[in-house]
Design a protein around this motif. Structure first.
Motif, mmCIF file in Angstrom:
data_model
loop_
_atom_site.group_PDB
_atom_site.id
_atom_site.type_symbol
_atom_site.label_atom_id
_atom_site.label_comp_id
_atom_site.label_asym_id
_atom_site.label_seq_id
_atom_site.Cartn_x
_atom_site.Cartn_y
_atom_site.Cartn_z
ATOM 1 N N GLN A 144 7.405 60.425 -8.306
ATOM 2 C CA GLN A 144 6.206 61.010 -7.708
ATOM 3 C C GLN A 144 5.201 59.957 -7.241
ATOM 4 O O GLN A 144 4.515 60.137 -6.235
ATOM 5 C CB GLN A 144 5.565 61.920 -8.789
ATOM 6 C CG GLN A 144 4.279 62.593 -8.397
ATOM 7 C CD GLN A 144 4.516 63.713 -7.403
ATOM 8 O OE1 GLN A 144 5.653 64.077 -7.123
ATOM 9 N NE2 GLN A 144 3.437 64.240 -6.839
ATOM 10 N N THR A 145 5.129 58.833 -7.971
ATOM 11 C CA THR A 145 4.126 57.817 -7.627
ATOM 12 C C THR A 145 4.400 57.197 -6.253
ATOM 13 O O THR A 145 3.494 56.657 -5.629
ATOM 14 C CB THR A 145 4.060 56.695 -8.686
ATOM 15 O OG1 THR A 145 5.381 56.204 -8.929
ATOM 16 C CG2 THR A 145 3.461 57.202 -9.978
ATOM 17 N N ARG B 33 3.415 47.269 0.271
ATOM 18 C CA ARG B 33 2.654 46.028 -0.004
ATOM 19 C C ARG B 33 1.655 46.245 -1.135
ATOM 20 O O ARG B 33 1.461 45.374 -1.982
ATOM 21 C CB ARG B 33 1.910 45.574 1.258
ATOM 22 C CG ARG B 33 2.820 44.932 2.268
ATOM 23 C CD ARG B 33 2.038 44.037 3.254
ATOM 24 N NE ARG B 33 2.903 43.730 4.376
ATOM 25 C CZ ARG B 33 2.869 44.381 5.538
ATOM 26 N NH1 ARG B 33 1.970 45.336 5.749
ATOM 27 N NH2 ARG B 33 3.717 44.069 6.493
ATOM 28 N N LEU B 34 1.043 47.427 -1.134
ATOM 29 C CA LEU B 34 0.070 47.764 -2.175
ATOM 30 C C LEU B 34 0.737 47.742 -3.561
ATOM 31 O O LEU B 34 0.198 47.170 -4.512
ATOM 32 C CB LEU B 34 -0.494 49.156 -1.869
ATOM 33 C CG LEU B 34 -1.734 49.628 -2.593
ATOM 34 C CD1 LEU B 34 -2.904 48.688 -2.341
ATOM 35 C CD2 LEU B 34 -2.104 51.055 -2.116
ATOM 36 N N ALA B 35 1.918 48.348 -3.646
ATOM 37 C CA ALA B 35 2.638 48.365 -4.930
ATOM 38 C C ALA B 35 2.980 46.943 -5.370
ATOM 39 O O ALA B 35 2.810 46.586 -6.539
ATOM 40 C CB ALA B 35 3.911 49.207 -4.809
ATOM 41 N N LEU B 36 3.456 46.135 -4.405
ATOM 42 C CA LEU B 36 3.826 44.749 -4.738
ATOM 43 C C LEU B 36 2.598 43.944 -5.162
ATOM 44 O O LEU B 36 2.646 43.196 -6.143
ATOM 45 C CB LEU B 36 4.513 44.094 -3.535
ATOM 46 C CG LEU B 36 5.925 44.628 -3.224
ATOM 47 C CD1 LEU B 36 6.354 44.212 -1.813
ATOM 48 C CD2 LEU B 36 6.935 44.142 -4.258
ATOM 49 N N ALA B 37 1.500 44.134 -4.443
ATOM 50 C CA ALA B 37 0.282 43.383 -4.767
ATOM 51 C C ALA B 37 -0.224 43.760 -6.154
ATOM 52 O O ALA B 37 -0.619 42.907 -6.944
ATOM 53 C CB ALA B 37 -0.787 43.640 -3.703
ATOM 54 N N ARG B 38 -0.205 45.056 -6.456
ATOM 55 C CA ARG B 38 -0.681 45.491 -7.774
ATOM 56 C C ARG B 38 0.195 44.969 -8.895
ATOM 57 O O ARG B 38 -0.267 44.809 -10.027
ATOM 58 C CB ARG B 38 -0.743 47.023 -7.826
ATOM 59 C CG ARG B 38 -1.947 47.529 -7.075
ATOM 60 C CD ARG B 38 -2.084 49.027 -7.175
ATOM 61 N NE ARG B 38 -3.234 49.445 -6.375
ATOM 62 C CZ ARG B 38 -3.492 50.698 -6.048
ATOM 63 N NH1 ARG B 38 -2.673 51.668 -6.435
ATOM 64 N NH2 ARG B 38 -4.554 50.986 -5.334
ATOM 65 N N ALA B 39 1.460 44.727 -8.590
ATOM 66 C CA ALA B 39 2.374 44.193 -9.607
ATOM 67 C C ALA B 39 2.377 42.668 -9.610
ATOM 68 O O ALA B 39 3.185 42.051 -10.299
ATOM 69 C CB ALA B 39 3.782 44.728 -9.343
#
Ligand SMILES: [Mg+2]
Length: 240
Positions: free
Chosen positions: A50-51, A79-85
């Motif tokens: 879902q995320t 990119r947002l997911a990668l940056a947050r990780a």
């Protein structure tokens, strides 16, 4: 409204020729698995399937200027997911390729390809889409003269310009172009406002149908599948 002379047809793609939901769900699952494999820290950012769509929606809210650019929205959300990780954002490009290949692995409705084969032998066909499917990857591209995508054209349905461009591409007048689509506002109201004829594909009647029949703009045809479209244009009761 009765159908007038039809010299060519334009087709919406997603939810008209194939169901969109399952291919996106599959593509998001493959994307998430790829990200977690190649950037394991994204696992905490993407704890559930879902995320994936929530992140995309979040990114879309932050970038209303990208509303019709599905590639940019998806890429930005990756990119947002990668940056947050704290992972390498350069992984976004190969990750998007995984998503895009899966997104184009569609399952046509049973009636779609036989109908397109029958229609394309008699009429020039053009695809008019606000989405980002590629007929060369989905299959079925051989039935179409070309694809007019909102992203490449710069103007999306329901604006009349994209429908007029479709008529022009097939060298027919807007009045002789029959647009076929599932979205009442984008496809039907849009096509009618542009002076086209319109066939509304309603595979799964919902309250939407009742609402739309109250609307002054009514389609020339309402279809539960595309074999009905062939019959309305002089085709046989049953397609091969
Ligand atoms: Mg559609």
């Amino acid at each position: 409204m009765r159908l007038a002379k039809v010299s060519a047809l334009s087709f919406d793609l997603d939810d008209t020729l194939w169901p969109f939901g399952p291919s996106v769900a599959r593509a998001e699952a493959m994307l998430r698995a790829w990200l977690i494999e190649h950037a394991p820290d994204t696992a905490s950012i993407l704890p559930t399937q879902q995320t994936m769509s929530e992140l995309r929606e979040e990114y879309e809210r932050s970038r209303p200027d990208l509303t019709n650019d599905f590639r940019a929205l998806r890429l930005g959300s990756i990119r947002l997911a990668l940056a947050r990780a704290n992972a390498d954002v350069a992984l976004a490009d190969p990750a998007y390729e995984v998503f895009y290949a899966a997104r184009n692995r569609v399952e046509f409705y049973d009636d779609a390809l036989p109908a397109l084969a029958w229609l394309s032998a008699r009429f020039p066909l053009i695809a008019v889409t606000n989405g980002n499917a590629d007929l060369r990857l989905t299959g079925g591209g051989e039935f179409f003269r070309e694809t007019l995508s909102a992203r490449a054209f710069g103007i999306a349905k329901p604006e009349p310009e994209i429908f007029h461009a479709a008529a022009q591409a097939l060298s027919v007048s807007p009045a002789e172009l029959l647009h076929v689509g599932d979205d009442y506002h984008l496809d039907i109201v849009g096509a009618l406002n542009a002076g086209l004829q319109a066939a509304w594909v309603v595979r799964d009647p919902q309250p939407e149908v009742a609402r739309a029949t109250q609307h002054p703009a009514s389609a020339h045809l309402t279809l539960s599948d595309l074999s009905m479209l062939c019959r309305a244009l002089g085709g046989p009761d049953k397609l091969p």
